[in-house]
Design an enzyme around this catalytic site. Structure first.
Site, PDB file in Angstrom:
ATOM      1  N   ARG A   1       0.823  -1.203   0.000  1.00 30.82           N
ATOM      2  CA  ARG A   1       0.000   0.000   0.000  1.00 30.82           C
ATOM      3  C   ARG A   1       0.866   1.266   0.000  1.00 30.82           C
ATOM      4  NH1 ARG A   1      -5.029   0.892   0.160  1.00 30.82           N
ATOM      5  NH2 ARG A   1      -5.505   3.055   0.398  1.00 30.82           N
TER       6      ARG A   1
ATOM      7  N   ASP B   1      -4.013  -3.390   4.157  1.00 26.78           N
ATOM      8  CA  ASP B   1      -4.935  -3.940   5.152  1.00 26.78           C
ATOM      9  C   ASP B   1      -6.352  -4.056   4.628  1.00 26.78           C
ATOM     10  OD1 ASP B   1      -3.383  -4.463   7.300  1.00 26.78           O
ATOM     11  OD2 ASP B   1      -3.654  -2.513   8.245  1.00 26.78           O
TER      12      ASP B   1
END
Length: 441
Positions: free
Chosen positions: A97, A121
């Protein structure tokens, strides 16, 4: 598959040093792309998300030297822009990310970038619109290729402008700031995030020659400059780790000193833990937590039930709400935990209920915790970590619980916490790494 085996219910004792801040690291390490000169960064945490980003920079052509365990130098004088179209970048960037953070610096310095759809996540929708809309305001143009899964970005003529962010996104603000420092003219960013980590990035950029004012507020003004120079920078300690260790100490009845916490940068974190009845003593720049036989949640002045919710800085960070929830299970009193910013972060409470906690999950955003006042200890179970923060919350629960717990999917925990099992063993925790397959559902 790696798992942690924990035999809980034992008080711990000793000193622990928090690692460098993960969320700051992802920003300032990306910022090395803004200059061809050498940048040296210390107190970098040795965790997967940060190591993957450093490896990605090396693939891009940045000369990376590891000076010590926590200190690296970076020299981005010869960047290979063709790497963006490679399968290697697609697989590495897509799984990380934090890879979105390299886009702002690359647009600023080279006028183009590409980014695969990032991962990270599973805690609800984490939109990247804030980043993209900010870049577009500065003059960047996006082209999404559905076949390759890449966003290609053209920003050959970035110009300073007024940017009103739809949300006070930390990474979104950081990315737009990094794009704006080399844009022509003046950029004003309103509703900017103002976390200490973002302040650190802005101070570092100013040392490199940027002209950023309003640091620490939600209104940043950036006068574009033609180039930036090298610098040295040290990361803050990780406030999420500090909060995790405060919760761990109270929950396990331990006497723990957290070293070198940069207390003035912790905002309201200490006061939120005090609302749970936890005693903290500031000794120099260390936090000392005495052993707690019990701790009692405050009520509001009118006697109504305490509510603890997250909010953009200087409000309470959402990354610590799961820790607060776990710690509340053994407090005296009741509390409503209201997770406003992400909609799936409370779904790990089923594991705590299995351990004996008294929790009512009201909806995806709210949970009511009825504290057990340490009269009934949690019991050890086998469980799986869904994300970084929930994973550490379950680890704290397991360390306080009677009996044996096994936590699977610990790779999630290790994305955010460096050598966590080794550091806990130094405090006296009975935790070891084992090979175990997660239970099939």
């Amino acid at each position: 598959m790696n798992a942690f085996e924990i035999h809980g219910g034992k008080p711990l004792k000793g000193e622990i040093i928090p690692q460098g801040a993960k969320n700051e690291a992802l920003q300032v390490v990306s910022a090395v792309l803004l200059t061809k000169e050498k940048v040296t960064i210390s107190n970098i945490p040795d965790i997967k998300d940060v190591n993957k980003l450093i490896e990605l920079l090396g693939d891009l052509g940045v000369v990376v030297q590891r000076i010590s365990k926590d200190t690296y130098s970076f020299e981005a004088s010869n960047i290979n822009l063709d790497f963006f179209q490679s399968e290697t970048f697609r697989s590495k960037g897509g799984s990380l990310r934090g890879s979105i953070m390299i886009v702002g610096p690359l647009l600023a310095r080279f006028g183009k970038a590409a980014i695969p759809k990032p991962g990270g996540d599973k805690i609800g929708r984490r939109r990247l619109d804030t980043h993209f809309l900010g870049f577009e305001k500065l003059g960047a143009q996006f082209n999404y290729n559905a076949e390759t899964g890449f966003f290609n970005v053209d920003a050959t003529n970035l110009k300073g402008t007024y940017v009103l962010l739809e949300e006070a996104s930390v990474t979104g603000t950081a990315n737009v700031v990094m794009a704006a420092v080399l844009a022509k003219g003046t950029t004003t960013i309103y509703n900017a995030a103002c976390e200490p980590y973002l302040q650190q990035l802005c101070k570092m950029l100013n040392r490199m020659g940027a002209k950023i004012s309003g640091i620490g507020s939600n209104l940043l003004t950036i006068e574009g400059v033609s180039e930036l120079n090298g610098t040295e920078h040290r990361l803050l300690p990780d406030m999420i780790e500090i909060g995790s260790f405060i919760g761990l100490a109270a929950m396990t009845g331990s006497e723990i000193t957290i070293k070198d916490v940069q207390y003035n940068e912790l905002g309201i974190i200490p006061s939120v833990f005090r609302k749970l009845g936890i005693t903290l003593e500031l000794r120099g720049d260390d936090i000392y937590i005495p052993p707690h036989k019990n701790y009692e949640i405050d009520t509001f002045i009118d006697g109504s039930i305490m509510t603890i919710s997250d909010a953009p800085w200087p409000g309470f960070t959402p990354d610590l709400l799961s820790i607060v929830l776990v710690v509340a299970t053994q407090a005296k009193g009741n509390v409503l935990i209201h997770q406003k910013m992400f909609e799936s972060r409370l779904f790990f409470v089923d594991k705590l209920i299995d351990m004996g906690a008294q929790i009512i999950l009201c909806d995806p955003h709210r949970a009511t915790v009825i504290g057990l006042n340490k009269q009934v200890k949690l019991k050890g179970i086998e469980m799986t970590s869904p994300d970084i923060r929930a994973g550490v919350s379950l680890l704290i629960a397991a360390l306080s619980a009677n009996g044996r717990s096994i936590i699977h999917n610990i790779e999630q925990i290790e994305r955010g916490y460096q050598d966590i099992d080794t550091r806990l063993r130094l405090l006296g925790a009975d935790i070891k790494r084992i090979d175990a397959m997660p239970p099939s559902h």
